[in-house]
Design an enzyme around this catalytic site. Structure first.
Site, short mmCIF file in Angstrom:
data_model
loop_
_atom_site.label_atom_id
_atom_site.label_comp_id
_atom_site.label_asym_id
_atom_site.label_seq_id
_atom_site.Cartn_x
_atom_site.Cartn_y
_atom_site.Cartn_z
N GLU A 30 4.77 -35.60 15.04
CA GLU A 30 4.85 -35.10 13.67
C GLU A 30 4.47 -36.17 12.66
O GLU A 30 3.88 -35.87 11.61
CB GLU A 30 6.27 -34.58 13.38
CG GLU A 30 6.73 -33.45 14.30
CD GLU A 30 5.79 -32.26 14.26
OE1 GLU A 30 5.09 -32.08 13.25
OE2 GLU A 30 5.75 -31.52 15.25
N LYS B 5 0.84 -1.21 0.00
CA LYS B 5 0.00 0.00 0.00
C LYS B 5 0.87 1.25 0.00
O LYS B 5 0.66 2.17 -0.80
CB LYS B 5 -0.91 -0.03 1.24
CG LYS B 5 -1.86 -1.22 1.28
CD LYS B 5 -2.80 -1.15 2.46
CE LYS B 5 -2.08 -1.29 3.79
NZ LYS B 5 -1.43 -2.60 3.94
#
Length: 672
Positions: free
Chosen positions: A452, A234
């Protein structure tokens, strides 16, 4: 028009200089001249304390003792010079001109030897000119006044312009970029953002060729609001506008209007627009406008005279009030458009609202092209590959990846930046610094491996979960291990997709339950993720059949000021029960899947303990190909990283992004 006010410093400085020099030129005491006989008489009387002899001008300065000075002043009946305290050196009482220096010194020694009580001393110096007597004190006083001006008016100031803070506290702090100070950024430096660039390029064209639009009856828009997540470009777009428009560009932040003094914010708004109107056509850019543009609440808890609201009211008046038919465009940027006041967002003030979203695949490719221009790349670096491995990254994130890759390459003395350097850079940015020397007990390491492996197993065996890319049990940052995925870039998410992703996220805790028959605190981030998603399903997206097609999301941001809930206590109980039911169902589903594939879970965990880092092909060796995902039949990509962590529910836009599933050590016992 002089917007800076009258400056009182220079009149004060002139008066001070006149007082100082006037005392010297208009009646100031000067040393009286006496002859040699008069000097020696005073010396024999014991009144002379010191004499300074100037050989080059045949003159000597005579300094009397304190007693002799007092007697002379009392006899003359004069007051001391009030500015004598400011004299840099003591002033001579008399001056004597001598003839032959050798005879003068001989007589001086004879008089001193004839009376041992005489303590007169003699010194030698160089001749002084009248001009130097004036210039030296003048320079000293100018330096003192200059230091006083800098400390009091400039350091304490900041209000801009001569006079500083004391006399111009209400002046604008905006930095002006004009023909004297140009910004070099252009639209060529802004990659991606095609739609946003087209909008702001039209704004530049308005200012350059306003007659093209006004002759057809159109009006130039008064305001352009740039909205989007942090780091999407922006402010960069605003810089490009400043570089392309070739008109005066005023840049400042929303916080520059806020001050501890009442009325300062409104005064600075008036002064800013007065300067912009004087240099019309011009552009005003206010970054982070939510600092002053927050919606005005009905219940004002900050007191009857809220400085922020006064500033906002003045801004509203300047942008669309009486007498505003001038060629001034206001640009603003924020990532909190939902909390801005409705009066600020209406047509006539901010006519255009441009959403600057996270870049898509082809836009990330263009952003990499911009940031890789100054980096010495290896031949095997593929920009398309880098763009595919960074979904969800903003332009600022991509710039950080490129810079970090160059630093890593330099750290390892590479002659160019390689593909592996970029992958290590993404690892570093997302997961943190690798802790190779972190001491972990074997039992904890085994639990992390199964945790995991549970994530990897569930994500491979359910249809809508994001494809797994990499699993590691090497500690990084605060995490003891992580499973990373490459989420699909989609605009809509179905109920089944959200449930499958929640099931994969709960796979770590489910694996601990199946293997060790107990659970640990390592699933903290996993539980936070699934809880937010379940809350979003029930209260925002209306995906719960028991609650129905109801959304309690408040896009206006006014709920921040409310102490109540938009539903009853009975509904709150139903919502809590529904959230718990969704999470527990997916947890039981994960446990069931892992129990049915326990042998494959063991094989995957053992391979993870052995290699510490495994990739997609390792899962294919154990589980085989995913039949319902044709994309995974292509050549696998190894050592890749998914997108960064994204909050699950921030806006009502239905756009899900996969987070990292990691096992974390608790910070303190209270976190357990």
């Amino acid at each position: 028009m002089n917007n800076k006010g009258f400056n009182w410093f220079f009149p004060i400085a002139i008066i001070a200089l006149l007082l100082f020099f006037g005392s010297n030129f208009l009646g100031g005491d000067s040393a009286k001249s006496i002859d040699e006989d008069g000097f020696f008489r005073e010396m024999q009387a014991g009144k002379v304390q010191n004499i300074i002899i100037y050989k080059d001008i045949e003159k000597a300065d005579v300094f009397l003792t304190k007693e002799a000075k007092s007697a002379m002043v009392s006899k003359a009946g004069k007051e001391n010079n009030p500015l004598s305290a400011f004299e840099m050196a003591p002033k001579a009482d008399f001056s004597v001109k001598y003839g032959d220096l050798q005879l003068f010194l001989q007589k001086f020694e004879q008089v001193k030897a004839s009376n041992p009580v005489i303590k007169t001393t003699k010194d030698y110096g160089t001749g002084k000119s009248a001009l130097m007597d004036i210039l030296i004190p003048a320079l000293v006083w100018i330096s003192i006044l200059g230091l006083f001006y800098f400390l009091l008016f400039r350091k304490m100031g900041g209000g801009g312009g001569p006079g500083g803070q004391i006399f111009s506290i209400g002046k604008s702090k905006a930095k002006l970029f004009d023909e004297k100070e140009r910004i070099q950024v252009t639209f060529k430096d802004v990659a991606g953002l095609e739609g946003a660039k087209e909008e702001v390029q039209e704004v530049v064209d308005f200012l350059k060729n306003s007659e093209k639009y006004t002759k057809l009856g159109g009006k130039i828009p008064k305001g352009v609001l740039l909205v989007g997540p942090p780091g999407t470009g922006k402010t960069l777009l605003a810089k490009a506008v400043a570089g392309e428009a070739k008109v005066p560009f005023f840049s400042l932040s929303g916080s520059d209007f806020v001050e501890m003094f009442v009325g300062v914010g409104a005064s600075r708004v008036r002064d800013l627009f007065a300067q912009a109107k004087a240099k019309s056509p011009a552009i005003i850019f206010i970054d982070e406008i939510d600092a002053i543009g927050r919606a005005r609440g009905k219940n004002n808890f900050s007191g009857g005279n809220d400085e922020r609201e006064n500033t906002l009211n003045q801004l509203l008046t300047e942008m669309d009030g009486f007498g505003t038919d001038v060629n001034v465009i206001v640009m603003a940027a924020t990532n909190r458009a939902d909390i801005l006041d409705k009066a600020l967002m209406r047509a006539g003030r901010f006519d255009r609202s441009i959403y600057v979203d996270l870049p898509e695949l082809h836009e990330r490719r263009q952003i990499f092209d911009v940031h890789l221009k100054k980096i010495k790349l290896d031949d095997n670096v593929d920009r398309d590959f880098l763009a595919k491995q960074t979904p969800g990254f903003s332009g600022a994130d991509i710039a950080n990846v490129c810079n970090e890759a160059a630093l890593i390459a330099a750290r390892y003395n590479h002659t160019s930046v390689t593909k592996q350097d970029f992958l290590d850079a993404v690892d570093r940015i997302i997961g943190g610094l690798e802790k190779k020397n972190m001491a972990i007990k074997p039992s904890e390491k085994r639990r992390v491996a199964y945790h995991e492996a549970g994530h990897a197993t569930i994500s491979w065996l359910v249809e809508h979960a994001s494809p797994l890319l990499k699993v590691t049990i090497v500690p990084r940052g605060r995490s003891l291990g992580a499973a990373w995925y490459l989420p699909e870039e989609r605009q809509l998410t179905t109920t089944e997709q959200m449930l499958d992703e929640m099931c994969a996220t709960l796979g770590g805790r489910a694996a601990e339950q199946v293997i060790f028959n107990n659970i640990s605190t390592g699933a903290l981030s996993d539980l936070e993720t699934v809880t937010k998603r379940a809350q979003a399903m029930v209260t925002i997206y209306g995906l719960s059949p028991n609650i129905g097609n109801i959304s309690y999301y408040d896009s206006s941001g006014q709920s921040e000021y409310s102490f109540g809930k938009p539903y009853s206590e009975e509904t709150a109980t139903k919502i809590d029960a529904e959230i718990k039911l969704i999470i527990e169902n997916q947890y039981e589903r994960a446990v069931r899947i892992l129990e049915e594939n326990k042998d494959k879970l063991d094989a995957l965990a053992n391979k993870l303990l052995e290699k510490e880092v495994i990739f997609r092909e390792d899962l294919e060796e154990i589980f085989g190909k995913r039949a319902w995902d044709p994309e995974l039949t292509e050549k696998p990509v190894t050592n890749t990283i998914p997108e960064k962590d994204q909050p699950v529910v921030e806006t009502p836009q239905i756009k899900e992004k996969e987070e990292e599933s990691e096992i974390q050590a608790p910070e303190s016992p209270t976190q357990l």
